[in-house]
Design a protein around this motif. Sequence first.
Motif, short mmCIF file in Angstrom:
data_model
loop_
_atom_site.label_atom_id
_atom_site.label_comp_id
_atom_site.label_asym_id
_atom_site.label_seq_id
_atom_site.Cartn_x
_atom_site.Cartn_y
_atom_site.Cartn_z
N LYS A 307 1.02 -1.26 0.15
CA LYS A 307 -0.04 -0.08 0.11
C LYS A 307 0.83 1.21 0.05
N ASP A 308 0.06 2.43 -0.28
CA ASP A 308 0.98 3.60 -0.19
C ASP A 308 1.16 3.89 1.37
N TYR A 309 0.66 3.58 2.08
CA TYR A 309 0.93 3.69 3.66
C TYR A 309 0.29 2.66 4.64
N ASP A 310 0.55 2.33 5.54
CA ASP A 310 0.12 1.36 6.51
C ASP A 310 0.29 2.33 7.91
N ALA A 311 -0.71 2.41 8.61
CA ALA A 311 -0.78 3.12 9.95
C ALA A 311 -0.35 2.37 11.19
N ASP A 312 -0.06 1.12 10.91
CA ASP A 312 0.02 0.14 12.15
C ASP A 312 1.15 0.67 12.93
N PHE A 313 1.01 0.96 14.26
CA PHE A 313 1.97 1.47 15.02
C PHE A 313 3.40 0.40 14.92
N ALA A 314 3.22 -0.81 14.88
CA ALA A 314 4.38 -1.71 14.88
C ALA A 314 5.19 -1.24 13.57
N THR A 315 4.64 -0.78 12.71
CA THR A 315 5.54 -0.64 11.37
C THR A 315 5.58 0.79 10.70
N ARG A 316 4.80 1.64 11.20
CA ARG A 316 4.61 2.86 10.34
C ARG A 316 5.92 3.77 10.41
N MET A 317 6.68 3.57 11.35
CA MET A 317 7.95 4.64 11.46
C MET A 317 9.12 3.79 10.66
N LYS A 318 9.25 2.47 10.69
CA LYS A 318 10.55 1.87 9.78
C LYS A 318 9.86 1.23 8.92
N GLY A 319 8.84 1.08 8.52
CA GLY A 319 8.30 0.17 7.30
C GLY A 319 8.64 -1.49 7.71
N GLN A 320 8.26 -2.41 6.69
CA GLN A 320 8.35 -3.67 6.79
C GLN A 320 8.92 -4.30 5.89
N GLY A 321 9.26 -5.63 6.03
CA GLY A 321 9.74 -6.46 4.69
C GLY A 321 11.62 -6.25 4.82
N VAL A 322 11.80 -6.81 3.49
CA VAL A 322 13.49 -7.03 3.42
C VAL A 322 13.94 -5.63 3.45
N TRP A 323 13.54 -4.65 2.67
CA TRP A 323 13.98 -3.31 2.43
C TRP A 323 14.01 -2.44 3.85
N ALA A 324 13.25 -2.63 4.66
CA ALA A 324 12.96 -1.97 5.96
C ALA A 324 14.16 -2.83 6.76
N ASP A 325 14.32 -4.14 6.55
CA ASP A 325 15.49 -4.66 7.51
C ASP A 325 16.77 -4.04 6.81
N LEU A 326 16.98 -3.89 5.70
CA LEU A 326 18.41 -3.16 5.13
C LEU A 326 18.72 -1.90 5.77
N LEU A 327 17.59 -1.18 5.65
CA LEU A 327 17.79 0.22 6.09
C LEU A 327 18.09 0.19 7.62
N ARG A 328 17.59 -0.57 8.24
CA ARG A 328 17.83 -0.79 9.73
C ARG A 328 19.24 -1.26 9.88
N GLN A 329 19.62 -2.07 9.15
CA GLN A 329 21.04 -2.69 9.49
C GLN A 329 21.82 -1.63 9.01
N ARG A 330 21.83 -0.92 7.71
CA ARG A 330 22.64 0.30 7.25
C ARG A 330 22.81 1.41 8.61
N PHE A 331 21.73 1.71 9.03
CA PHE A 331 21.57 2.65 10.09
C PHE A 331 22.42 2.11 11.29
N ALA A 332 22.17 1.10 11.83
CA ALA A 332 22.84 0.37 13.04
C ALA A 332 24.40 0.48 12.65
N LYS A 333 24.62 0.10 11.61
CA LYS A 333 26.27 -0.19 11.31
C LYS A 333 26.89 1.07 11.28
N ALA A 334 26.18 2.01 10.55
CA ALA A 334 27.01 3.66 10.43
C ALA A 334 27.14 4.02 11.99
#
Length: 364
Positions: A307-334
């Motif tokens: 969808k364009d947007y999902d307001a679920d509190f669990a995912t709305r800030m960081k997203g979900q799925g493999v691309w969200a996991d990649l962003l999370r890893q990039r941020f944590a490593k940096a």
Amino acid sequence: MAEYRIPPQAIKGRGLAWHQPHRFEREARNAFDDGWGGADGEGAAFAEVPPPATQVTWETARSAIARNESPDIGFTYGLNPYRGCEHGCIYCYARPSHSYLNLSPGLDFETRLIAKRGLAERLRDELLAPRYVPERLAVGTVTDAYQPVERELRLTRAALSVLHAASHPLAMVTKGSGVERDLDLLAPMGQQRLAAVYVTITTLDAALARRLEPRAAAPHRRLRTIRTLADAGVPVGVSVSPQIPFINDDMEQVLEAAADAGARAAFYQVLRLPWELAPMFRDWLALHYPDRAARVMARMHDLRGGKDYDADFATRMKGQGVWADLLRQRFAKACARLGLNRDSEPLDLSRFRPAALRGQADLF
């Protein structure tokens, strides 16, 4: 039907050039060139006109402190001196809030501002209430407390004066270099662990920043603000939000530049497209990045469960799925490499002294 495209010169200095209909409107109108408006019969509807001026409307503040109930936001109390924001950021998740005022989330959001008269007085009264229990107060989390109009109205300055007098802890997020004007208040508070400031740097690319955030300070100027705050003893961090796929892909470079300037903490969020913001962002993409617009939205759908947007509190800030996991890893490593988010001390709630406000009535 012919494609409707806003000419680039019409949006100079503004994020949007049209009045996006809000979700409560029953009618919508588009400009139409009937061929009669110009000397040559062309471009009449979109003839160059002066950029719209900012209008400020005052409303009497019935309260100053807003309570947040969202479990995915790390603060309970917030304070916002303004509704609407001159910075004109195309991605601002607060744009749809202008719909409740019967105003457009598009151009109205950045040109028709609401300023809260008596905000400092209401804040003082609320801090003096017998039942008030201090918590970190988040300033400017909906719209920027240091947008250009603050230079004249000084509502943020007045509220900070109250918090400074009462030794009440605060944290703020801003893109405005105007925060430096209040260093006389923020520096001593920062040195006593009563204040922290996060400066949003979406990208280091100045040309991209002008398109995304037309009236916000340039990226190099925000880095200078981080340095100024850090040198003054204010705990300072950086927000690398929002992350927009295939648009601002320099997260690591922004984090490195901010750390070099003195930032010691960081956070990020993924682009959020609630309500009217989704069609506005699509139009912006079609205007500025037509070659990659479909690709950007496809990745947004990957992050938002199709969808364009999902307001679920669990995912709305960081997203979900493999691309969200990649962003999370990039941020944590940096952050780990740069020493960000290490040994951050909480703000000190024990210093709160509301009695110091009882002699402040003559300040307002």
